[in-house]
Design a protein around this motif. Structure first.
Motif, PDB file in Angstrom:
ATOM      1  N   LEU A 115       0.829  -1.197   0.000  1.00 18.48           N
ATOM      2  CA  LEU A 115       0.000   0.000   0.000  1.00 18.48           C
ATOM      3  C   LEU A 115       0.871   1.258   0.000  1.00 18.48           C
ATOM      4  O   LEU A 115       0.635   2.193  -0.779  1.00 18.48           O
ATOM      5  N   ALA A 116       1.886   1.273   0.848  1.00 15.88           N
ATOM      6  CA  ALA A 116       2.772   2.446   0.922  1.00 15.88           C
ATOM      7  C   ALA A 116       3.526   2.655  -0.395  1.00 15.88           C
ATOM      8  O   ALA A 116       3.681   3.787  -0.872  1.00 15.88           O
ATOM      9  N   ILE A 117       3.985   1.555  -0.986  1.00 23.38           N
ATOM     10  CA  ILE A 117       4.713   1.649  -2.258  1.00 23.38           C
ATOM     11  C   ILE A 117       3.783   2.141  -3.361  1.00 23.38           C
ATOM     12  O   ILE A 117       4.161   2.986  -4.191  1.00 23.38           O
ATOM     13  N   SER A 118       2.547   1.625  -3.380  1.00 22.66           N
ATOM     14  CA  SER A 118       1.571   2.045  -4.389  1.00 22.66           C
ATOM     15  C   SER A 118       1.264   3.535  -4.266  1.00 22.66           C
ATOM     16  O   SER A 118       1.205   4.259  -5.275  1.00 22.66           O
ATOM     17  N   GLU A 119       1.072   4.001  -3.034  1.00 24.03           N
ATOM     18  CA  GLU A 119       0.789   5.420  -2.826  1.00 24.03           C
ATOM     19  C   GLU A 119       1.972   6.281  -3.253  1.00 24.03           C
ATOM     20  O   GLU A 119       1.794   7.368  -3.817  1.00 24.03           O
ATOM     21  N   ARG A 120       3.161   5.806  -2.990  1.00 28.04           N
ATOM     22  CA  ARG A 120       4.361   6.547  -3.394  1.00 28.04           C
ATOM     23  C   ARG A 120       4.435   6.648  -4.923  1.00 28.04           C
ATOM     24  O   ARG A 120       4.767   7.696  -5.471  1.00 28.04           O
ATOM     25  N   ARG A 121       4.114   5.556  -5.588  1.00 27.78           N
ATOM     26  CA  ARG A 121       4.132   5.571  -7.058  1.00 27.78           C
ATOM     27  C   ARG A 121       3.064   6.500  -7.614  1.00 27.78           C
ATOM     28  O   ARG A 121       3.296   7.227  -8.582  1.00 27.78           O
ATOM     29  N   ASP A 122       1.875   6.480  -6.999  1.00 23.88           N
ATOM     30  CA  ASP A 122       0.792   7.353  -7.455  1.00 23.88           C
ATOM     31  C   ASP A 122       1.191   8.824  -7.352  1.00 23.88           C
ATOM     32  O   ASP A 122       0.808   9.644  -8.196  1.00 23.88           O
ATOM     33  N   ARG A 123       1.948   9.145  -6.334  1.00 26.47           N
ATOM     34  CA  ARG A 123       2.404  10.531  -6.146  1.00 26.47           C
ATOM     35  C   ARG A 123       3.644  10.835  -6.982  1.00 26.47           C
ATOM     36  O   ARG A 123       4.153  11.946  -6.971  1.00 26.47           O
ATOM     37  N   LYS A 124       4.160   9.789  -7.671  1.00 23.78           N
ATOM     38  CA  LYS A 124       5.371   9.906  -8.491  1.00 23.78           C
ATOM     39  C   LYS A 124       6.563  10.384  -7.665  1.00 23.78           C
ATOM     40  O   LYS A 124       7.387  11.179  -8.117  1.00 23.78           O
ATOM     41  N   GLU A 125       6.642   9.844  -6.454  1.00 27.54           N
ATOM     42  CA  GLU A 125       7.746  10.182  -5.565  1.00 27.54           C
ATOM     43  C   GLU A 125       8.808   9.083  -5.590  1.00 27.54           C
ATOM     44  O   GLU A 125       8.520   7.923  -5.920  1.00 27.54           O
TER      45      GLU A 125
END
Length: 206
Positions: A115-125
């Motif tokens: 979940l944390a990795i997915s959110e990071r990718r969504d934010r393009k961070e």
């Protein structure tokens, strides 16, 4: 991190190396549950046992139950494997290496990491982590029930972490600052297994 996960509360790490995984696969001993005790350092009068003796006695007491099941349990070998696991999992998380994490962590921890990795990718961070080292890794709790052995390890480590935006702007962390991180991780293995395969099943931070 709270009891089962919150990987963002301690920013984690860089690329997994095949050597690490090979070492983890032969990590033939036990792994942890969680607990929180900082050793108190009081001056001991001459003739009384010192803090090191007390910590050793405490660790031996914690491991009594495990040694009844596995008389050959090697604390030093286990902690060496636990330190390697800590760095490897952190690096895999920072690198968004889901496949590596699947081999090393249990379902609940994996869900939180994904979940944390997915959110990071969504934010393009991008999370960039430099792991300096682990200054302490010690067993602080153990449990053996329902056919599963659990061991909790408390880690004190140093790292440099920086989260950058898609435009390379720094969103969190400092590339010039070394940060001390204290975590407690719980590892579990089937008690009767002849070849222990330890999985990370819970995390917490101080």
């Amino acid at each position: 991190m709270n009891e089962t996960t919150d990987p963002n509360s301690h920013i984690l790490l860089l690329g997994i190396i095949a050597f690490y995984w090979a070492l983890l696969s032969t990590w033939g001993q036990t792994q942890p549950r969680q607990c929180n005790d900082k050793a108190k350092r009081d001056d001991a009068p001459t003739g009384q046992r010192n803090d090191s003796d007390e910590r050793r006695a405490s660790a031996d007491t914690l491991l009594d139950g495990i040694r009844k099941i596995d008389p050959d349990f090697d604390v030093a070998a286990f902690l060496a494997g636990a330190k390697t696991a800590y760095e490897t999992i952190l690096r895999a998380y920072a690198d968004s290496d889901i496949q590596a994490l699947k081999r090393l962590v249990g379902p609940e921890v994996l869900d939180a990491f994904e979940l944390a990795i997915s959110e990071r990718r969504d934010r393009k961070e991008t999370l960039l982590l430099t792991f300096i080292g682990t200054s302490e890794a010690k067993i602080v709790d153990t449990l053996d029930e329902d056919g599963t052995t659990e061991i909790v390890v408390r880690y004190v480590s140093e790292l440099v972490s920086v989260t950058r935006s898609v435009n390379n702007e720094i969103l969190a962390g400092d590339p010039e600052q070394i940060v001390e991180v204290i975590d407690k991780w719980t590892f579990a293995s089937e008690t009767q297994s002849t070849k222990r395969n330890w999985m990370l099943i819970a995390t917490s931070g101080e």
